[in-house]
Design a protein around this motif. Structure first.
Motif, PDB file in Angstrom:
ATOM      1  N   PRO A  46       9.062   4.925   3.341  1.00  0.00           N
ATOM      2  CA  PRO A  46       7.692   4.606   2.928  1.00  0.00           C
ATOM      3  C   PRO A  46       6.781   5.824   3.094  1.00  0.00           C
ATOM      4  N   LEU A  47       5.980   6.090   2.071  1.00  0.00           N
ATOM      5  CA  LEU A  47       5.020   7.192   2.082  1.00  0.00           C
ATOM      6  C   LEU A  47       3.712   6.699   1.470  1.00  0.00           C
ATOM      7  N   GLU A  48       2.666   7.467   1.648  1.00  0.00           N
ATOM      8  CA  GLU A  48       1.427   7.193   0.926  1.00  0.00           C
ATOM      9  C   GLU A  48       1.539   7.820  -0.457  1.00  0.00           C
ATOM     10  N   GLU A  49       0.827   7.265  -1.406  1.00  0.00           N
ATOM     11  CA  GLU A  49       0.816   7.806  -2.762  1.00  0.00           C
ATOM     12  C   GLU A  49       0.398   9.274  -2.709  1.00  0.00           C
ATOM     13  N   GLY A  50       1.105  10.126  -3.474  1.00  0.00           N
ATOM     14  CA  GLY A  50       0.698  11.521  -3.506  1.00  0.00           C
ATOM     15  C   GLY A  50       1.816  12.484  -3.832  1.00  0.00           C
ATOM     16  N   ARG A  51       1.533  13.756  -3.583  1.00  0.00           N
ATOM     17  CA  ARG A  51       2.446  14.858  -3.890  1.00  0.00           C
ATOM     18  C   ARG A  51       3.032  15.373  -2.578  1.00  0.00           C
ATOM     19  N   LYS A  55       1.369   4.987  -7.173  1.00  0.00           N
ATOM     20  CA  LYS A  55       1.200   3.647  -6.607  1.00  0.00           C
ATOM     21  C   LYS A  55       2.206   2.668  -7.224  1.00  0.00           C
ATOM     22  N   ASN A  56       2.727   1.780  -6.380  1.00  0.00           N
ATOM     23  CA  ASN A  56       3.698   0.752  -6.787  1.00  0.00           C
ATOM     24  C   ASN A  56       4.992   1.339  -7.336  1.00  0.00           C
ATOM     25  N   ILE A 101      10.088  16.290   4.691  1.00  0.00           N
ATOM     26  CA  ILE A 101       8.981  15.996   3.783  1.00  0.00           C
ATOM     27  C   ILE A 101       7.788  16.792   4.301  1.00  0.00           C
ATOM     28  N   ASN A 102       7.278  17.696   3.474  1.00  0.00           N
ATOM     29  CA  ASN A 102       6.186  18.596   3.883  1.00  0.00           C
ATOM     30  C   ASN A 102       6.506  19.274   5.219  1.00  0.00           C
ATOM     31  N   LEU A 145       0.817  -1.212   0.000  1.00  0.00           N
ATOM     32  CA  LEU A 145       0.000   0.000   0.000  1.00  0.00           C
ATOM     33  C   LEU A 145       0.852   1.263   0.000  1.00  0.00           C
ATOM     34  N   PHE A 146       2.135   1.119   0.296  1.00  0.00           N
ATOM     35  CA  PHE A 146       3.030   2.260   0.355  1.00  0.00           C
ATOM     36  C   PHE A 146       3.738   2.484  -0.971  1.00  0.00           C
TER      37      PHE A 146
END
Length: 97
Positions: free
Chosen positions: A55-60, A81-82, A40-41, A24-25
Motif C-alpha cells: 500500500p502506498l499513497e497516490e503519487g510518483r 487513485k484506485n 521505494i524512494n 485511500l491507498f
C-alpha cells in the motif's frame, strides 16, 4: 493518507460514521525473478516475494530492486487513485515488465 470530510450531527440523534481507509491507498504489486530487495524512494520495503501488494499513497515513486548477483533495476512509477500497479522485475535478463 490524511482523510477529512464534513458531517452534520443533529441534536439528540446518534450519528454513526464509517470510513474505509483502505480505499485511500493505491497498491504496488511487485514480482521479481529470482529475488531482490525492493526500495521505494531509497527506503527498503523488504525482500521479495511479497504476499500482498504494497500500500502506498497516490503519487510518483522511484522503485529499485537490488540483488548483489545482478545489476540493479530501477524504474520511476506513477500510481493513480484506485489503482494497483503490477510490475515484474527480471534481474537475470535485466528487464522490467
Amino acid at each position: 493518507p490524511v482523510y477529512s470530510d464534513s458531517i452534520i450531527i443533529s441534536p439528540k440523534l446518534i450519528t454513526y460514521i464509517e470510513v474505509n481507509l483502505d480505499t485511500l491507498f493505491v497498491y504496488f504489486d511487485c514480482k521479481a525473478y529470482p529475488w531482490g530487495e525492493l526500495f521505494i524512494n531509497n527506503k527498503s520495503i523488504g525482500i521479495t516475494p511479497f504476499n500482498t501488494p504494497i500500500p502506498l499513497e497516490e503519487g510518483r515513486y522511484q522503485a529499485k530492486l537490488v540483488n548483489s548477483e545482478y545489476s540493479v533495476l530501477e524504474k520511476e512509477i506513477l500510481i493513480s487513485k484506485n489503482d494497483t500497479l503490477r510490475l515484474k522485475f527480471d534481474l537475470v535478463q535485466g528487464i522490467i515488465n
